[in-house]
Motif scaffolding. Sequence first.
Motif, PDB file in Angstrom:
ATOM      1  N   VAL A  64     -25.856  29.390  26.596  1.00  0.00           N
ATOM      2  CA  VAL A  64     -27.184  29.659  26.477  1.00  0.00           C
ATOM      3  C   VAL A  64     -28.108  28.413  26.653  1.00  0.00           C
ATOM      4  N   PRO A  65     -27.773  27.271  25.752  1.00  0.00           N
ATOM      5  CA  PRO A  65     -28.654  26.044  26.000  1.00  0.00           C
ATOM      6  C   PRO A  65     -28.836  25.481  27.429  1.00  0.00           C
ATOM      7  N   PHE A  66     -27.859  25.761  28.186  1.00  0.00           N
ATOM      8  CA  PHE A  66     -28.134  25.333  29.494  1.00  0.00           C
ATOM      9  C   PHE A  66     -28.965  26.179  30.197  1.00  0.00           C
ATOM     10  N   CYS A  67     -28.801  27.424  30.002  1.00  0.00           N
ATOM     11  CA  CYS A  67     -29.722  28.556  30.701  1.00  0.00           C
ATOM     12  C   CYS A  67     -31.184  28.506  30.247  1.00  0.00           C
ATOM     13  N   VAL A  68     -31.347  27.956  29.174  1.00  0.00           N
ATOM     14  CA  VAL A  68     -32.689  27.603  28.572  1.00  0.00           C
ATOM     15  C   VAL A  68     -33.571  26.976  29.725  1.00  0.00           C
ATOM     16  N   THR A  69     -32.906  25.771  30.059  1.00  0.00           N
ATOM     17  CA  THR A  69     -33.592  24.706  30.930  1.00  0.00           C
ATOM     18  C   THR A  69     -33.259  24.847  32.295  1.00  0.00           C
ATOM     19  N   GLY A  70     -32.068  25.262  32.594  1.00  0.00           N
ATOM     20  CA  GLY A  70     -31.628  25.399  33.847  1.00  0.00           C
ATOM     21  C   GLY A  70     -31.411  24.241  34.785  1.00  0.00           C
ATOM     22  N   GLY A  71     -31.604  24.198  36.125  1.00  0.00           N
ATOM     23  CA  GLY A  71     -31.392  22.905  36.713  1.00  0.00           C
ATOM     24  C   GLY A  71     -29.720  22.565  36.734  1.00  0.00           C
ATOM     25  N   THR A  72     -29.223  21.382  36.754  1.00  0.00           N
ATOM     26  CA  THR A  72     -27.970  21.033  36.860  1.00  0.00           C
ATOM     27  C   THR A  72     -27.674  20.089  35.801  1.00  0.00           C
ATOM     28  N   ALA A  73     -26.429  20.350  35.040  1.00  0.00           N
ATOM     29  CA  ALA A  73     -25.965  19.442  34.013  1.00  0.00           C
ATOM     30  C   ALA A  73     -24.582  19.453  33.787  1.00  0.00           C
ATOM     31  N   VAL A  74     -24.126  18.333  33.264  1.00  0.00           N
ATOM     32  CA  VAL A  74     -22.880  18.228  32.586  1.00  0.00           C
ATOM     33  C   VAL A  74     -22.778  18.822  31.173  1.00  0.00           C
ATOM     34  N   ALA A  75     -21.931  19.684  30.581  1.00  0.00           N
ATOM     35  CA  ALA A  75     -21.806  20.346  29.514  1.00  0.00           C
ATOM     36  C   ALA A  75     -20.711  19.821  28.797  1.00  0.00           C
ATOM     37  N   ARG A  76     -20.785  19.250  27.590  1.00  0.00           N
ATOM     38  CA  ARG A  76     -19.454  18.934  26.722  1.00  0.00           C
ATOM     39  C   ARG A  76     -19.572  19.709  25.619  1.00  0.00           C
ATOM     40  N   GLY A  77     -18.698  19.023  24.717  1.00  0.00           N
ATOM     41  CA  GLY A  77     -18.291  19.946  23.493  1.00  0.00           C
ATOM     42  C   GLY A  77     -17.868  21.277  23.685  1.00  0.00           C
ATOM     43  N   ARG A  78     -18.473  22.330  23.083  1.00  0.00           N
ATOM     44  CA  ARG A  78     -18.249  23.843  23.352  1.00  0.00           C
ATOM     45  C   ARG A  78     -19.054  24.399  24.647  1.00  0.00           C
ATOM     46  N   GLY A  79     -19.846  23.501  25.047  1.00  0.00           N
ATOM     47  CA  GLY A  79     -20.796  23.439  26.410  1.00  0.00           C
ATOM     48  C   GLY A  79     -22.155  23.454  25.724  1.00  0.00           C
ATOM     49  N   GLU A  80     -22.414  22.989  24.553  1.00  0.00           N
ATOM     50  CA  GLU A  80     -23.847  22.977  24.225  1.00  0.00           C
ATOM     51  C   GLU A  80     -24.231  21.455  24.323  1.00  0.00           C
ATOM     52  N   LYS A  81     -23.604  20.448  24.419  1.00  0.00           N
ATOM     53  CA  LYS A  81     -23.910  19.006  24.544  1.00  0.00           C
ATOM     54  C   LYS A  81     -24.351  18.928  26.085  1.00  0.00           C
ATOM     55  N   LEU A  82     -25.388  18.757  26.500  1.00  0.00           N
ATOM     56  CA  LEU A  82     -25.836  18.829  27.696  1.00  0.00           C
ATOM     57  C   LEU A  82     -26.372  17.303  28.210  1.00  0.00           C
ATOM     58  N   GLU A  83     -26.079  16.865  29.580  1.00  0.00           N
ATOM     59  CA  GLU A  83     -26.617  15.630  30.254  1.00  0.00           C
ATOM     60  C   GLU A  83     -27.297  16.305  31.584  1.00  0.00           C
ATOM     61  N   PHE A  84     -28.402  16.305  31.591  1.00  0.00           N
ATOM     62  CA  PHE A  84     -29.066  16.881  33.159  1.00  0.00           C
ATOM     63  C   PHE A  84     -28.794  15.715  34.020  1.00  0.00           C
ATOM     64  N   ILE A  85     -28.475  16.196  35.273  1.00  0.00           N
ATOM     65  CA  ILE A  85     -28.235  15.447  36.185  1.00  0.00           C
ATOM     66  C   ILE A  85     -29.010  15.811  37.604  1.00  0.00           C
ATOM     67  N   ASP A  86     -28.878  15.157  38.570  1.00  0.00           N
ATOM     68  CA  ASP A  86     -29.809  15.554  39.771  1.00  0.00           C
ATOM     69  C   ASP A  86     -29.029  16.690  40.565  1.00  0.00           C
ATOM     70  N   SER A  87     -29.802  17.299  41.319  1.00  0.00           N
ATOM     71  CA  SER A  87     -29.406  18.686  41.749  1.00  0.00           C
ATOM     72  C   SER A  87     -28.442  18.004  42.836  1.00  0.00           C
ATOM     73  N   PRO A  88     -27.444  19.158  43.182  1.00  0.00           N
ATOM     74  CA  PRO A  88     -26.344  18.816  44.382  1.00  0.00           C
ATOM     75  C   PRO A  88     -27.315  19.084  45.787  1.00  0.00           C
ATOM     76  N   PRO A  89     -26.617  18.597  46.750  1.00  0.00           N
ATOM     77  CA  PRO A  89     -27.216  18.937  47.939  1.00  0.00           C
ATOM     78  C   PRO A  89     -27.455  20.068  48.239  1.00  0.00           C
ATOM     79  N   GLY A  90     -28.686  20.591  48.913  1.00  0.00           N
ATOM     80  CA  GLY A  90     -29.185  21.996  49.109  1.00  0.00           C
ATOM     81  C   GLY A  90     -27.792  22.654  50.224  1.00  0.00           C
ATOM     82  N   CYS A  91     -27.696  23.862  49.754  1.00  0.00           N
ATOM     83  CA  CYS A  91     -26.737  24.636  50.357  1.00  0.00           C
ATOM     84  C   CYS A  91     -26.764  26.122  50.133  1.00  0.00           C
ATOM     85  N   TRP A  92     -25.926  26.901  50.793  1.00  0.00           N
ATOM     86  CA  TRP A  92     -25.925  28.354  50.733  1.00  0.00           C
ATOM     87  C   TRP A  92     -24.628  28.798  49.861  1.00  0.00           C
ATOM     88  N   VAL A  93     -24.883  29.851  48.920  1.00  0.00           N
ATOM     89  CA  VAL A  93     -23.638  29.994  48.107  1.00  0.00           C
ATOM     90  C   VAL A  93     -23.148  31.326  48.285  1.00  0.00           C
TER      91      VAL A  93
END
Length: 288
Positions: free
Chosen positions: A137-166
């Motif tokens: 949930v903490p990541f989803c509050v802000t969105g973007g792209t992040a490295v999550a550590r701990g249980r997933g709640e410790k967030l380090e926001f980073i640049d977006s990946p190169p644009g692509c289709w998924v």
Amino acid sequence: MKIMEKAAAKINLTLDVLRKRDDGYHEVEMIMTMVDLADRIEMQELPRDTIIISSQAGYIPLDEKNLAFQAAKLIKDRYEVKHGVYIHLDKKIPVAAGLAGGSSDAAATLRGLNRLWRLGIGDQELRELGAELGSDVPFCVTGGTAVARGRGEKLEFIDSPPGCWVVLAKPPINVSTADVYGKLRADRIERHPDTAAVIEAIRQKDFQALCGGLGNVLEEVTLSLYPEVRQLKDCMVRLGADGVLMSGSGPTVFGICAKESKATRVYNGLRGFCKEVYAVRLLTKENN
């Protein structure tokens, strides 16, 4: 007054488990980003002190078992809000799919009620509230792209990946995250994703290096338990996606494609194999 919020799905570009912690949780390190597949959340204040949730989807709980309900109750109780709220969930993200649909709904509810009730809660405090509801949930509050550590709640926001289709494909099964983690032996993981290399690939906008660095240590468990997921992953590889990985604990498998034409080919090839298939853009700062 009505408030609308978009709740985007997330995928894991990497998911590593470092160890099992003394509190029973697993210490993780993962890179998460968002795709343009989203639920729409509509919130409207009610004069009486109650929480009502509705949805067009007939397969989700509409009571206190729902994470959006829990988010509304948490924010009402914490900030002593005496008004009620009606929340409608227009579901597009598959449920129990490894795409954080419920977590994203909860995050959107926190953001929306902060606006609806003019509470003035900052992003960091919203993320801390989100951590009480679930690890994603903490990541989803802000969105973007992040490295999550701990249980997933410790967030380090980073640049977006190169644009692509998924291209996302979910087989007609549900996977229990608790079951997958319960069967994982963190001390016996033979190959860990190179998180630092993927962060560098993202920083350099190196699409090929990103594709080569995709990794998820939960795949081995889920693929052994559910042959359908392995078949789906093999099929996506054969169809030519540039990079293929299971998201979260599964069962959704995603393929990233640099070109729309390739994504369309993968999407069309999967349609005969799997009912729930989606071709969407990766959400970047430019198209968010």
